[in-house]
Motif scaffolding. Structure first.
Motif, PDB file in Angstrom:
ATOM      1  N   GLY A   5       0.789  -1.115   0.011  1.00  0.00           N
ATOM      2  CA  GLY A   5      -0.111   0.130  -0.005  1.00  0.00           C
ATOM      3  C   GLY A   5       0.765   1.257  -0.092  1.00  0.00           C
ATOM      4  N   ARG A   6       2.096   1.169  -0.245  1.00  0.00           N
ATOM      5  CA  ARG A   6       2.974   2.362  -0.019  1.00  0.00           C
ATOM      6  C   ARG A   6       2.805   3.101  -1.270  1.00  0.00           C
ATOM      7  NH1 ARG A   6       6.970   2.105   4.054  1.00  0.00           N
ATOM      8  NH2 ARG A   6       7.989   3.955   3.177  1.00  0.00           N
ATOM      9  N   ARG A   7       3.008   4.453  -1.315  1.00  0.00           N
ATOM     10  CA  ARG A   7       2.814   5.154  -2.439  1.00  0.00           C
ATOM     11  C   ARG A   7       4.411   5.040  -3.242  1.00  0.00           C
ATOM     12  NH1 ARG A   7       5.390  10.327  -2.784  1.00  0.00           N
ATOM     13  NH2 ARG A   7       6.313  11.003  -0.946  1.00  0.00           N
ATOM     14  N   ARG A   8       4.358   5.516  -4.489  1.00  0.00           N
ATOM     15  CA  ARG A   8       5.381   5.523  -5.415  1.00  0.00           C
ATOM     16  C   ARG A   8       5.759   6.846  -5.495  1.00  0.00           C
ATOM     17  NH1 ARG A   8       4.948   1.705 -10.655  1.00  0.00           N
ATOM     18  NH2 ARG A   8       7.373   2.489 -10.674  1.00  0.00           N
ATOM     19  N   SER A   9       7.207   7.235  -5.534  1.00  0.00           N
ATOM     20  CA  SER A   9       7.630   8.599  -5.721  1.00  0.00           C
ATOM     21  C   SER A   9       7.337   9.177  -7.046  1.00  0.00           C
ATOM     22  CB  SER A   9       9.026   8.851  -5.295  1.00  0.00           C
ATOM     23  OG  SER A   9       9.566  10.304  -5.578  1.00  0.00           O
ATOM     24  N   SER A  10       6.981  10.373  -7.213  1.00  0.00           N
ATOM     25  CA  SER A  10       7.021  10.923  -8.651  1.00  0.00           C
ATOM     26  C   SER A  10       8.345  11.580  -8.896  1.00  0.00           C
ATOM     27  CB  SER A  10       5.970  12.079  -8.603  1.00  0.00           C
ATOM     28  OG  SER A  10       6.062  13.004  -7.814  1.00  0.00           O
ATOM     29  N   ASN A  11       9.240  11.503  -8.361  1.00  0.00           N
ATOM     30  CA  ASN A  11      10.406  12.161  -8.408  1.00  0.00           C
ATOM     31  C   ASN A  11      11.554  10.955  -9.041  1.00  0.00           C
ATOM     32  OD1 ASN A  11      10.191  14.912  -7.320  1.00  0.00           O
ATOM     33  ND2 ASN A  11       9.839  13.969  -5.552  1.00  0.00           N
ATOM     34  N   VAL A  12      10.994  10.411 -10.157  1.00  0.00           N
ATOM     35  CA  VAL A  12      11.891   9.319 -10.690  1.00  0.00           C
ATOM     36  C   VAL A  12      11.919   9.525 -12.210  1.00  0.00           C
ATOM     37  CG1 VAL A  12      11.922   6.746 -11.222  1.00  0.00           C
ATOM     38  CG2 VAL A  12      11.136   7.361  -8.790  1.00  0.00           C
ATOM     39  N   GLU A  13      12.828   9.222 -12.660  1.00  0.00           N
ATOM     40  CA  GLU A  13      13.486   9.551 -14.052  1.00  0.00           C
ATOM     41  C   GLU A  13      13.910   8.282 -14.688  1.00  0.00           C
ATOM     42  OE1 GLU A  13      16.282  12.332 -16.923  1.00  0.00           O
ATOM     43  OE2 GLU A  13      15.856  13.101 -14.836  1.00  0.00           O
ATOM     44  N   ASP A  14      13.168   7.725 -15.529  1.00  0.00           N
ATOM     45  CA  ASP A  14      13.353   6.630 -16.076  1.00  0.00           C
ATOM     46  C   ASP A  14      14.216   6.259 -17.522  1.00  0.00           C
ATOM     47  OD1 ASP A  14      13.487   3.628 -16.743  1.00  0.00           O
ATOM     48  OD2 ASP A  14      11.827   3.311 -16.266  1.00  0.00           O
ATOM     49  N   ARG A  15      15.396   6.367 -17.403  1.00  0.00           N
ATOM     50  CA  ARG A  15      16.289   6.351 -18.642  1.00  0.00           C
ATOM     51  C   ARG A  15      16.574   4.947 -19.096  1.00  0.00           C
ATOM     52  NH1 ARG A  15      20.760  11.085 -17.600  1.00  0.00           N
ATOM     53  NH2 ARG A  15      19.214  12.422 -16.489  1.00  0.00           N
ATOM     54  N   ARG A  16      16.089   3.993 -18.639  1.00  0.00           N
ATOM     55  CA  ARG A  16      16.443   2.668 -18.961  1.00  0.00           C
ATOM     56  C   ARG A  16      15.981   2.348 -20.426  1.00  0.00           C
ATOM     57  NH1 ARG A  16      13.041  -1.116 -15.068  1.00  0.00           N
ATOM     58  NH2 ARG A  16      11.690   0.706 -15.435  1.00  0.00           N
ATOM     59  N   GLY A  17      16.974   1.538 -21.014  1.00  0.00           N
ATOM     60  CA  GLY A  17      16.788   1.423 -22.463  1.00  0.00           C
ATOM     61  C   GLY A  17      16.840   2.308 -23.413  1.00  0.00           C
ATOM     62  N   ILE A  18      17.415   3.489 -23.243  1.00  0.00           N
ATOM     63  CA  ILE A  18      17.528   4.579 -24.270  1.00  0.00           C
ATOM     64  C   ILE A  18      19.076   4.565 -24.832  1.00  0.00           C
ATOM     65  CG2 ILE A  18      16.027   5.825 -23.045  1.00  0.00           C
ATOM     66  CD1 ILE A  18      18.076   7.565 -21.821  1.00  0.00           C
ATOM     67  N   LEU A  82      12.194   5.552  -2.197  1.00  0.00           N
ATOM     68  CA  LEU A  82      12.335   7.166  -2.403  1.00  0.00           C
ATOM     69  C   LEU A  82      11.256   7.825  -1.719  1.00  0.00           C
ATOM     70  CD1 LEU A  82      14.483   9.048  -3.574  1.00  0.00           C
ATOM     71  CD2 LEU A  82      12.792   9.146  -5.515  1.00  0.00           C
ATOM     72  N   ALA A  83      10.023   7.377  -1.987  1.00  0.00           N
ATOM     73  CA  ALA A  83       8.753   7.995  -1.472  1.00  0.00           C
ATOM     74  C   ALA A  83       9.114   7.987   0.089  1.00  0.00           C
ATOM     75  CB  ALA A  83       7.479   7.344  -1.881  1.00  0.00           C
ATOM     76  N   GLY A  84       9.546   6.825   0.713  1.00  0.00           N
ATOM     77  CA  GLY A  84       9.442   6.813   2.129  1.00  0.00           C
ATOM     78  C   GLY A  84      10.604   7.946   2.646  1.00  0.00           C
ATOM     79  N   THR A  85      11.761   8.064   1.943  1.00  0.00           N
ATOM     80  CA  THR A  85      12.809   8.863   2.371  1.00  0.00           C
ATOM     81  C   THR A  85      12.273  10.360   1.997  1.00  0.00           C
ATOM     82  OG1 THR A  85      13.738   9.246   0.073  1.00  0.00           O
ATOM     83  CG2 THR A  85      14.558   7.411   1.463  1.00  0.00           C
ATOM     84  N   GLU A  86      11.178  10.575   1.288  1.00  0.00           N
ATOM     85  CA  GLU A  86      10.672  11.995   1.110  1.00  0.00           C
ATOM     86  C   GLU A  86       9.765  12.280   2.227  1.00  0.00           C
ATOM     87  OE1 GLU A  86      10.321  11.614  -3.836  1.00  0.00           O
ATOM     88  OE2 GLU A  86       8.801  11.291  -2.613  1.00  0.00           O
ATOM     89  N   ASP A  87       9.043  11.361   2.702  1.00  0.00           N
ATOM     90  CA  ASP A  87       8.092  11.526   4.108  1.00  0.00           C
ATOM     91  C   ASP A  87       9.005  11.744   5.199  1.00  0.00           C
ATOM     92  OD1 ASP A  87       6.037  11.219   2.000  1.00  0.00           O
ATOM     93  OD2 ASP A  87       5.790   8.989   2.572  1.00  0.00           O
ATOM     94  N   VAL A  88       9.890  10.838   5.306  1.00  0.00           N
ATOM     95  CA  VAL A  88      10.805  10.906   6.589  1.00  0.00           C
ATOM     96  C   VAL A  88      11.587  12.256   6.679  1.00  0.00           C
ATOM     97  CG1 VAL A  88      12.750  10.257   7.755  1.00  0.00           C
ATOM     98  CG2 VAL A  88      10.803   8.648   6.870  1.00  0.00           C
ATOM     99  N   TRP A  89      12.319  12.498   5.529  1.00  0.00           N
ATOM    100  CA  TRP A  89      13.215  13.607   5.635  1.00  0.00           C
ATOM    101  C   TRP A  89      12.489  14.972   5.514  1.00  0.00           C
ATOM    102  CZ3 TRP A  89      17.469  13.197   8.033  1.00  0.00           C
ATOM    103  CH2 TRP A  89      17.976  12.058   7.935  1.00  0.00           C
ATOM    104  N   SER A  90      11.348  15.186   5.031  1.00  0.00           N
ATOM    105  CA  SER A  90      10.359  16.148   4.975  1.00  0.00           C
ATOM    106  C   SER A  90       9.994  16.441   6.471  1.00  0.00           C
ATOM    107  CB  SER A  90       9.219  15.955   4.028  1.00  0.00           C
ATOM    108  OG  SER A  90       9.570  16.207   2.836  1.00  0.00           O
ATOM    109  N   GLU A  91       9.496  15.474   7.086  1.00  0.00           N
ATOM    110  CA  GLU A  91       9.234  15.745   8.736  1.00  0.00           C
ATOM    111  C   GLU A  91      10.303  16.065   9.491  1.00  0.00           C
ATOM    112  OE1 GLU A  91       6.378  12.858  11.157  1.00  0.00           O
ATOM    113  OE2 GLU A  91       8.338  12.272  11.578  1.00  0.00           O
ATOM    114  N   ILE A  92      11.464  15.496   9.224  1.00  0.00           N
ATOM    115  CA  ILE A  92      12.419  15.760  10.169  1.00  0.00           C
ATOM    116  C   ILE A  92      13.092  17.119   9.914  1.00  0.00           C
ATOM    117  CG2 ILE A  92      15.042  15.223  10.461  1.00  0.00           C
ATOM    118  CD1 ILE A  92      14.330  12.411  10.193  1.00  0.00           C
ATOM    119  N   PHE A  93      13.203  17.514   8.606  1.00  0.00           N
ATOM    120  CA  PHE A  93      13.574  19.074   8.314  1.00  0.00           C
ATOM    121  C   PHE A  93      12.733  20.116   8.787  1.00  0.00           C
ATOM    122  CE2 PHE A  93      17.126  19.406   4.851  1.00  0.00           C
ATOM    123  CZ  PHE A  93      17.616  18.305   5.323  1.00  0.00           C
TER     124      PHE A  93
END
Length: 286
Positions: A5-18, A82-93
């Motif tokens: 149920g955890r969300r996915r971050s929108s701050n992902v740039e997928d350059r695979r296969g280019i 990555l989404a988890g790091t966003e939630d945690v570090w936003s709160e701590i900051f």
């Protein structure tokens, strides 16, 4: 880890296969060398320059744009972490009167262009402060399992948390100040400064993990042991022994296995932003 149920971050740039080239398998000394050099967010061009011949020799044909199911699972996992790091570090900051700006995670195959130079999968994951992006070829996680015997979802999460830790250092000014000092030091002293950077990033990865578990109940039995085992297996002494059969302490840039394990555990235990000051204590006490 429990990521249901955890969300996915929108701050992902997928350059695979280019069109990048993938490093060939079994080049353990090169992979280990890249891990040793790059996990601290150091200069990409320095590592490429010293290993250019090997990197060219181990290049394989570019991969197709269609990623494997395994890669897609790892991409989803990485985005959730990555989404988890966003939630945690936003709160701590916020608790410390600061504003957290999340980094972008770039997924790529083989080689990638960055504001810090051209990166290669042989380097392992790395963070570039010039563009505030962290770069991962998902094959690295398979290399961890195959070449280092470090496996498990929380071991992989620790790698991402560590790179985000460099971003936290960058936002706090710690990383850039340390790199500035390194530019004016002898090579031996610069290596020691790099160890301090690296161990603090391990500490910050532990801080993230503690709060991620508090917020989401993400850690399951055995998870912490997975991460601590991974920290041991990316210690300078462990990697040098594996690659060369000997240890050169003066060349350490990331810390010994024991140091990396201890600072990761310290972050897990304390959970405080400023509890991992690796710069003001004597080097021998790290």
């Amino acid at each position: 880890m429990n990521l249901n149920g955890r969300r996915r971050s929108s701050n992902v740039e997928d350059r695979r296969g280019i069109g990048g080239k993938a490093a060939g398998g079994g080049i353990i000394a090169l992979i280990i060398g890249g891990i040793v050099y790059m996990l601290s967010g150091g200069s990409l061009t320095d590592y490429i320059g010293s290993n250019a011949g090997q990197l060219l020799q181990t290049a394989a044909p570019s991969r197709s744009a269609t990623s494997s199911e395994s890669d897609d699972d790892l991409a989803t996992f990485s985005s959730q972490i990555l989404a988890g790091t966003e939630d945690v570090w936003s709160e701590i900051f916020q608790q410390n009167g600061l504003t957290y700006t999340p980094p972008t995670l770039v997924l790529y195959n083989g080689s990638v262009s960055t504001a810090c130079g051209t990166g290669s999968s042989a380097m392992g994951p790395f963070y570039c402060s010039a563009d505030e992006k962290l770069y991962i070829d998902l094959d690295f996680f398979r290399n961890m399992r195959r070449d280092l015997g470090a496996d498990g979802d929380f071991a992989y999460a620790y790698v991402i948390g560590h790179e985000v830790g460099h971003h936290v250092q960058h936002l706090l000014g710690t990383l850039d100040q340390a790199h500035d000092r390194m530019s004016r030091m002898s090579q031996t002293d610069a290596n020691r400064e790099s160890v301090r950077i690296e161990l603090q990033a391990d500490y910050l990865a532990g801080v993230w993990a503690r709060h991620d578990n508090r917020m989401f109940g993400s850690l399951e039995p055995g998870d912490i042991d997975e991460a601590l085992d991974a920290a041991i297996k990316i210690g300078d002494d462990y990697l040098q022994n594996k690659a060369r059969g000997s240890v050169v302490p003066e060349a350490f840039t990331h810390g010994t296995s024991d140091q990396r394990r201890r600072w990761l555990k310290a972050g897990l235990d304390s959970g405080t932003l400023y509890g991992g000051d690796t710069f003001s204590i004597p080097y021998s006490s790290l």
